[in-house]
Design an enzyme around this catalytic site. Structure first.
Site, short mmCIF file in Angstrom:
data_model
loop_
_atom_site.label_atom_id
_atom_site.label_comp_id
_atom_site.label_asym_id
_atom_site.label_seq_id
_atom_site.Cartn_x
_atom_site.Cartn_y
_atom_site.Cartn_z
N LYS A 195 5.56 -12.49 -9.83
CA LYS A 195 6.03 -12.34 -11.28
C LYS A 195 7.52 -12.32 -10.92
O LYS A 195 8.02 -11.13 -10.73
CB LYS A 195 5.66 -11.10 -11.97
CG LYS A 195 6.05 -11.04 -13.53
CD LYS A 195 5.30 -10.05 -14.01
CE LYS A 195 5.50 -9.93 -15.60
NZ LYS A 195 6.80 -9.72 -15.74
N CYS A 229 38.66 8.74 -20.21
CA CYS A 229 40.12 9.37 -20.10
C CYS A 229 41.11 8.71 -20.92
O CYS A 229 41.11 7.36 -21.09
CB CYS A 229 40.28 9.18 -18.69
SG CYS A 229 42.18 9.47 -18.30
S1 IVH Z 1 3.34 -17.59 -16.96
C1 IVH Z 1 1.53 -18.39 -21.17
N1 IVH Z 1 4.20 -16.96 -14.51
O1 IVH Z 1 7.04 -12.79 -17.19
C2 IVH Z 1 2.16 -17.99 -19.55
N2 IVH Z 1 5.25 -15.84 -16.53
O2 IVH Z 1 5.87 -10.42 -18.58
C3 IVH Z 1 3.38 -17.71 -19.57
N3 IVH Z 1 7.30 -14.59 -15.75
O3 IVH Z 1 6.93 -14.35 -20.23
C4 IVH Z 1 4.01 -16.99 -18.72
N4 IVH Z 1 6.90 -14.91 -13.37
O4 IVH Z 1 8.93 -14.71 -18.54
C5 IVH Z 1 4.43 -16.64 -15.90
N5 IVH Z 1 4.68 -16.85 -12.21
C6 IVH Z 1 4.99 -16.46 -13.51
C7 IVH Z 1 5.96 -15.66 -14.13
C8 IVH Z 1 6.09 -15.40 -15.37
C9 IVH Z 1 7.74 -14.23 -14.22
C10 IVH Z 1 7.81 -13.95 -16.74
C11 IVH Z 1 7.65 -14.84 -18.14
C12 IVH Z 1 6.77 -14.31 -19.02
C13 IVH Z 1 6.87 -12.73 -18.61
C14 IVH Z 1 5.79 -12.08 -19.12
#
Ligand code: IVH
Length: 672
Positions: free
Chosen positions: A115, A428
């Site tokens: 992620k 400051c």
């Molecule tokens: S898949 C419908 N894969 O994390 C599926 N997201 O907290 C869409 N993100 O919205 C997302 N790494 O911006 C996917 N390997 C990964 C990711 C990822 C980072 C982000 C993305 C997502 C958010 C969710």
């Protein structure tokens, strides 16, 4: 060289550079030296200048950016940009599987991915060419940041192979590689500037920068993780990622263990546990693992909630936390005078690095957690590079310890600090007598958009200040060659360069001098407005509040700030000294003679190559005549001045929004 030869050479060079870009930025393998790469690029650049008609719209030379966007157009996402549900434990993942198993009968296969902790982006390709890149925004609509995204070298402008869908969107995460972010901060530190605290926020800010040339220099990177479109030629998520890799995108591979096929929760957890510790050795930040059902048909059966797919979930790593001793609290003064308290710690290992300092943010935060010198404190590292103190180990406190007394005077100049209502930080107020603030003002004055003085950088300003050679911007003009030449590491050429740069900066037009002087709230655009409407600095100095706010685009806040600035005697003296050094404090005769209001209220977008003007001349002419220049087409655009080779995406957008397109002759008639 004949036209035919030039066309062929441009094609060959463009392809070679694309291939090298791909090897270097996507595969991390370099096949030629940086020097040889630059030579090829330069050769292509020269040919494209000579034969612009053969340059590709997506030429590798465009990676250097150069487009200036005044504001980013809001674009509706074709497919909503969803987020992911979060999980924090094995039980959460088991619940996720139980929910899914109620919806599907077949055996399940999961794909685990990293992620990436960056900024989400959706990039659309048509016929293999990058046509648009849009930020998440609120998930329904985001900002069109195409020109900036085009500068990211690991994102292909033209896809490889020929088995890609005619049109599709690919989503991914844009981020700073750790070493690039550290380098950026190192440069800022050297220049005495405040450091960026957080790589993700800085990446997000970078994508919204107006000058794509500046974005190109920042060296962002991008991993892609999701392909969307109609009738996609794959059956599983894994296939989509593999294929996208073949088209030239940077995608995770099994080889580097960035992605793994799993059948059981135990397998998923092996991957999670591996990366929970191993993430410190990556050159980019990850904040968890994403688990996705692999098979598209199963995904469809499982479906979505209003906000996220039910077939995927994010597992979030816990922020790492350690305890250590707080040795001392010191206070930093930023260039605006803002005070930041810093905890100096007994060195401790946290998330793979030794931590010696942590941010304490402001006086309220210190009071809230009641943190005191000699306490044992908890230090946590989230997305920020500077870790945070999140609490105090109560049982360990020395019985004689006293609550922390926040400073009341500036640690740099001893002036009494102030704290305005509603402000979290102390300031400051000694704007012109406090070292970091004085240096900050000079650094602003010499910066690219202000006086852009050749040879003078932020480091040199620091040195000149420390050597007591300059105290304010006017002192710069009193510097002599001998004074510079005597400084360590200043050779003849370097010294002369600075003197020459200072002399030629005396021709910099009034509006940029006005911006460079550094009146609060007088940015580039406001400075232009003021210069054009008041024509001389004396008119601005003598203008009343009412006269100022009567001017176009000058509101109460700006007017007050201008009045305040010139009510300070030393500021007026400074202007007088600069006048003696013959800087431009009024519009030039040319500017006055040629200025009209013929284009007042009109917004222009300039696109393509012109025969009677350079693009900059055309833009200057629009502004001279009272019009505005914008880089992106929107409903507000009045006219597009189109030259040869206007970009097809701009053309399509202009047609869609029914914006009038004129050529340079028609433009000349408007101002003639
Ligand atoms: S898949 C419908 N894969 O994390 C599926 N997201 O907290 C869409 N993100 O919205 C997302 N790494 O911006 C996917 N390997 C990964 C990711 C990822 C980072 C982000 C993305 C997502 C958010 C969710």
């Amino acid at each position: 060289m004949t036209k035919e030869e030039a066309k062929h050479k441009i094609e060959v060079l463009s392809q070679q550079l694309r291939d090298h870009n791909y090897s270097y930025y996507v595969l991390s393998e370099s096949k030629i030296s940086d020097y040889d790469f630059d030579m090829l690029l330069e050769e292509l650049q020269k040919l494209e200048e000579q034969f612009p008609e053969f340059a590709f719209e997506d030429s590798p030379t465009k990676r250097v950016g150069g487009t200036i966007a005044k504001n980013f157009e809001t674009v509706k996402h074709k497919y909503r940009m969803l987020s992911l549900g979060n999980s924090y434990s094995k039980e959460d993942i088991e619940d996720f599987e139980t929910r899914i198993k109620k919806l599907v009968e077949n055996e399940l296969e999961y794909i685990c991915e990293l992620k990436y902790d960056g900024v989400a982006i959706g990039i659309t390709y048509k016929n293999g060419k990058l046509v648009q890149a849009v930020t998440r925004g609120d998930g329904v609509q985001g900002d069109d940041v195409t020109e900036n995204v085009k500068t990211i070298r690991s994102i292909p402008l033209q896809l490889k192979g020929n088995d890609y869908p005619e049109e599709f969107e690919i989503r991914g995460e844009i981020f700073f590689p750790k070493n690039v972010f550290e380098g950026l901060n190192k440069d800022r530190e050297d220049a005495g500037e405040d450091l960026y605290a957080n790589a993700r926020n800085t990446a997000s800010g970078t994508l919204k920068m107006q000058d794509s040339g500046a974005v190109a220099q920042r060296r962002l990177d991008c991993y892609l993780y999701f392909v969307l479109g109609e009738n996609l030629p794959f059956k599983t998520h894994y296939q989509s990622i593999e294929k996208a890799g073949g088209w030239g995108f940077k995608v995770p591979t099994e080889k580097d263990n960035y992605v793994k096929k799993c059948k059981t929760i135990d397998e998923i957890f092996e991957f999670i546990n591996y990366w929970d510790t191993e993430r410190n050795n990556l050159n980019f930040e990850i904040d968890g693992i994403v688990i996705k059902v692999n098979n598209y048909a199963r995904q469809e059966e499982i479906g979505f909630t209003a906000k996220s797919p039910k077939w995927a979930i994010a597992y979030k790593f816990k922020a790492e936390k350690v305890s250590t001793k707080l040795l001392e609290i010191t206070y930093q003064v930023g260039r605006t005078g803002a005070i930041t308290p810093v905890a100096n710690l007994a060195p401790v290992l946290l998330a793979g690095t030794t931590v010696k300092r942590a941010s304490l943010h402001n006086a309220d935060q210190i009071e809230k957690i009641d943190v005191r010198v000699n306490d044992t404190v908890f230090v946590e590292k989230g997305g920020e590079i500077i870790p945070k103190i999140v609490g105090v180990e109560a049982g360990q406190r020395d019985i004689f310890s006293e609550p922390t007394q926040y400073i009341s005077t500036c640690p740099e100049c001893q002036t009494e600090l102030i704290r305005k209502e509603g402000d979290a930080k102390h300031y400051c107020p000694n704007e012109w007598g406090c070292a970091p603030q004085i240096k900050g003002k000079m650094q602003h004055f010499i910066s690219r958009k202000a006086m852009n003085i050749d040879g003078l950088g932020e480091e040199t300003i620091d040195l000149l200040f420390e050597q007591n050679l300059v105290e304010n911007i006017a002192d710069l003009y009193a510097l002599t060659f001998d004074q510079l030449f005597e400084l360590e590491s200043f050779k003849e050429k370097k010294s002369q360069n600075i003197i020459d740069g200072l002399i030629s900066s005396k021709q910099i037009p009034f509006e940029r001098v006005l911006y460079g002087v550094g009146i609060r709230y007088v940015g580039e655009t406001v400075a232009k407005k003021l210069a054009r409407q008041f024509k001389t600095i004396d008119h601005i100095i003598n203008a009343s509040f009412e006269e100022l706010i009567a001017a176009d685009e000058i509101g109460d806040k700006i007017a007050e700030s201008i009045i305040h600035f010139f009510s300070i005697e030393s500021n007026v003296e400074l202007i007088n000294k600069l006048k003696e050094h013959e800087l431009q404090f009024q519009l030039s005769e040319d500017q006055i003679a040629n200025a009209t209001t013929k284009l007042e209220g009109l917004i222009f977008v300039v696109s393509g190559v012109f025969s009677k003007f350079s693009r900059d001349e055309l833009k200057a002419s629009i502004e001279q005549n009272g019009g505005k220049v914008s880089s992106s087409i929107s409903k507000k655009t009045s006219y597009i001045v189109a030259g040869e080779n206007m970009g097809p995406s701009k053309l399509a957008k202009a047609e869609k929004l029914e914006v009038a397109i004129i050529n340079e002759d028609q433009f000349l008639e408007m101002v003639g």
